[in-house]
Design an enzyme around this catalytic site. Sequence first.
Site, mmCIF file in Angstrom:
data_model
loop_
_atom_site.group_PDB
_atom_site.id
_atom_site.type_symbol
_atom_site.label_atom_id
_atom_site.label_comp_id
_atom_site.label_asym_id
_atom_site.label_seq_id
_atom_site.Cartn_x
_atom_site.Cartn_y
_atom_site.Cartn_z
ATOM 1 N N LYS A 156 0.742 -1.248 -0.041
ATOM 2 C CA LYS A 156 -0.051 0.103 -0.052
ATOM 3 C C LYS A 156 0.837 1.214 -0.135
ATOM 4 C CE LYS A 156 -3.026 -1.104 3.088
ATOM 5 N NZ LYS A 156 -4.376 -1.430 3.641
ATOM 6 N N GLU A 185 -1.552 -1.250 9.715
ATOM 7 C CA GLU A 185 -0.969 -0.462 8.864
ATOM 8 C C GLU A 185 -1.948 0.802 8.459
ATOM 9 O OE1 GLU A 185 0.433 -2.574 4.959
ATOM 10 O OE2 GLU A 185 0.759 -4.351 6.310
ATOM 11 N N HIS A 228 -1.409 5.366 9.409
ATOM 12 C CA HIS A 228 -1.891 6.624 8.851
ATOM 13 C C HIS A 228 -2.425 7.501 9.584
ATOM 14 C CE1 HIS A 228 -0.875 5.175 4.580
ATOM 15 N NE2 HIS A 228 -1.176 3.855 5.112
HETATM 16 P P1 NAD Z 1 -2.943 -10.625 8.105
HETATM 17 O O1 NAD Z 1 -2.322 -9.993 9.611
HETATM 18 O O2 NAD Z 1 -4.433 -11.243 8.673
HETATM 19 O O3 NAD Z 1 -1.923 -11.785 7.899
HETATM 20 C C1 NAD Z 1 -0.766 -11.881 7.775
HETATM 21 C C2 NAD Z 1 -0.196 -13.226 7.531
HETATM 22 O O4 NAD Z 1 1.169 -13.136 7.297
HETATM 23 C C3 NAD Z 1 -0.206 -14.301 8.588
HETATM 24 O O5 NAD Z 1 -0.670 -15.585 8.182
HETATM 25 C C4 NAD Z 1 1.025 -14.322 9.242
HETATM 26 O O6 NAD Z 1 1.203 -15.583 9.822
HETATM 27 C C5 NAD Z 1 1.924 -14.341 7.807
HETATM 28 N N1 NAD Z 1 3.208 -13.732 8.188
HETATM 29 C C6 NAD Z 1 3.751 -12.880 8.894
HETATM 30 N N2 NAD Z 1 5.226 -12.765 8.786
HETATM 31 C C7 NAD Z 1 5.549 -13.670 7.857
HETATM 32 C C8 NAD Z 1 6.739 -14.232 7.512
HETATM 33 N N3 NAD Z 1 7.844 -13.778 8.033
HETATM 34 N N4 NAD Z 1 6.864 -15.226 6.878
HETATM 35 C C9 NAD Z 1 5.528 -16.054 6.309
HETATM 36 N N5 NAD Z 1 4.348 -15.629 6.703
HETATM 37 C C10 NAD Z 1 4.425 -14.579 7.279
HETATM 38 O O7 NAD Z 1 -2.850 -9.756 7.150
HETATM 39 P P2 NAD Z 1 -3.724 -8.990 6.189
HETATM 40 O O8 NAD Z 1 -4.700 -8.261 6.743
HETATM 41 O O9 NAD Z 1 -4.437 -10.356 5.352
HETATM 42 O O10 NAD Z 1 -3.074 -8.107 5.255
HETATM 43 C C11 NAD Z 1 -2.010 -8.623 4.304
HETATM 44 C C12 NAD Z 1 -1.388 -7.617 3.543
HETATM 45 O O11 NAD Z 1 -2.500 -7.080 2.331
HETATM 46 C C13 NAD Z 1 -0.943 -6.331 4.373
HETATM 47 O O12 NAD Z 1 0.145 -5.626 4.018
HETATM 48 C C14 NAD Z 1 -2.066 -5.175 3.811
HETATM 49 O O13 NAD Z 1 -1.569 -4.000 3.557
HETATM 50 C C15 NAD Z 1 -2.349 -5.710 2.425
HETATM 51 N N6 NAD Z 1 -3.774 -5.217 2.110
HETATM 52 C C16 NAD Z 1 -3.754 -4.441 0.667
HETATM 53 C C17 NAD Z 1 -4.968 -3.839 0.258
HETATM 54 C C18 NAD Z 1 -4.890 -3.378 -1.072
HETATM 55 O O14 NAD Z 1 -5.999 -2.940 -1.453
HETATM 56 N N7 NAD Z 1 -3.971 -3.038 -1.720
HETATM 57 C C19 NAD Z 1 -5.838 -4.020 0.910
HETATM 58 C C20 NAD Z 1 -6.031 -4.903 2.217
HETATM 59 C C21 NAD Z 1 -4.832 -5.343 2.450
#
Ligand code: NAD
Length: 339
Positions: free
Chosen positions: A132, A202, A206
């Site tokens: 993001k 995240e 902001h």
């Molecule tokens: P979450 O917290 O629900 O899950 C994160 C996952 O990553 C967990 O399964 C965790 O075990 C794993 N993880 C953490 N460190 C790790 C490592 N070193 N190796 C392997 N796995 C690891 O996260 P989420 O809420 O699903 O968000 C994921 C990403 O998606 C975030 O960075 C968020 O900003 C992004 N996102 C983007 C948009 C967009 O529109 N561009 C929208 C929503 C979320």
Amino acid sequence: MNSEQIKNSLNISPAIRVGVLGFGGLGQAAAKVVAGKQEMILVAAADQKGYVYATEGLNTEKSIATYQSQGSVGYLEPIGTLTNQSIQDLIEIAEVDGYFLALPNLPNDFIPTVAKEFIKSGWRGVLVDAIKRTTAVEQLLAMKEELQAAGITYMTGCGATPGLLTAAAALAAQSYAEIHQVEITFGVGIANWEAYRATVREDIGHMPGYTVETARAMTDAQVEALLDKTNGVLTLTNMEHADDVMLEVAGIVGRDRVTVGGVVDTRNPKKPLSTNVKVTGRTFEGKISTHTFTLGDETSMAANVCGPAFGYLKAGRQLHQRGIYGIFTAAEIMPQFVR
Ligand code: NAD
């Protein structure tokens, strides 16, 4: 015969073997999205404590149930593996055409660090993120030549915003001779914040008075205390969102003309407002106008992130097969619909 062999025997091009890194809210949704596709097969998934890999495809329901009950897909018998370097292990052993990085970008250079691991390993294929922050995308864009030399096609900013909405802005811009303003406003409704911990942390980063680092350091109890004060609602304005650098690099509009803000309700799956992008410009005849692209209120954040992520993975795969490597953003390439 497994499904892959049946497709081969029918002379249908084999399904794209995909992996999902990060198995939280978005990673699990991504697995469910792929389960409904013929052109893709999910063969690998990793979280912080382990991974699962199966060439014939993962059982999505069992993988999700194991993660939810035991905290890692690594506990899934007999194919799961527990490790604290799941990404490195998968890179080494798994045959995967493309990965969706559904990882938290905490700290702000975490995903660029993962990209460096892929480069170092000699792995070749497609990587897609839904990252993001502007500064995170800038770090990745700076790695263009390394990615090119490594034979990796990296698609960045390919979620909803950045992603779907940035691509919509790039398309809308075509009506104009000059673009004046791109305004993205998102509404997100989720039933509970624990389903999307990284996304919520995240977003807190902001808010006035917070940074990525302070948000990352917050305990779950501190996040809950903050959400209690705001009735579960986060209101975000003038966010540092990579839609700006992506539209600038694509030559559409300067980053100072792009704004992103939104409202996230962490206690109600109903969207607090309709997500939209407004693109204002001047036509060649001198008329000033605004195109508005509004997402359906019934579509969830997960649908609007994971759909585009795999659409860009398919597009990236086509580039990769043509020998085109490096880094591309959602504003430059059209996503391909995955059947
Ligand atoms: P979450 O917290 O629900 O899950 C994160 C996952 O990553 C967990 O399964 C965790 O075990 C794993 N993880 C953490 N460190 C790790 C490592 N070193 N190796 C392997 N796995 C690891 O996260 P989420 O809420 O699903 O968000 C994921 C990403 O998606 C975030 O960075 C968020 O900003 C992004 N996102 C983007 C948009 C967009 O529109 N561009 C929208 C929503 C979320």
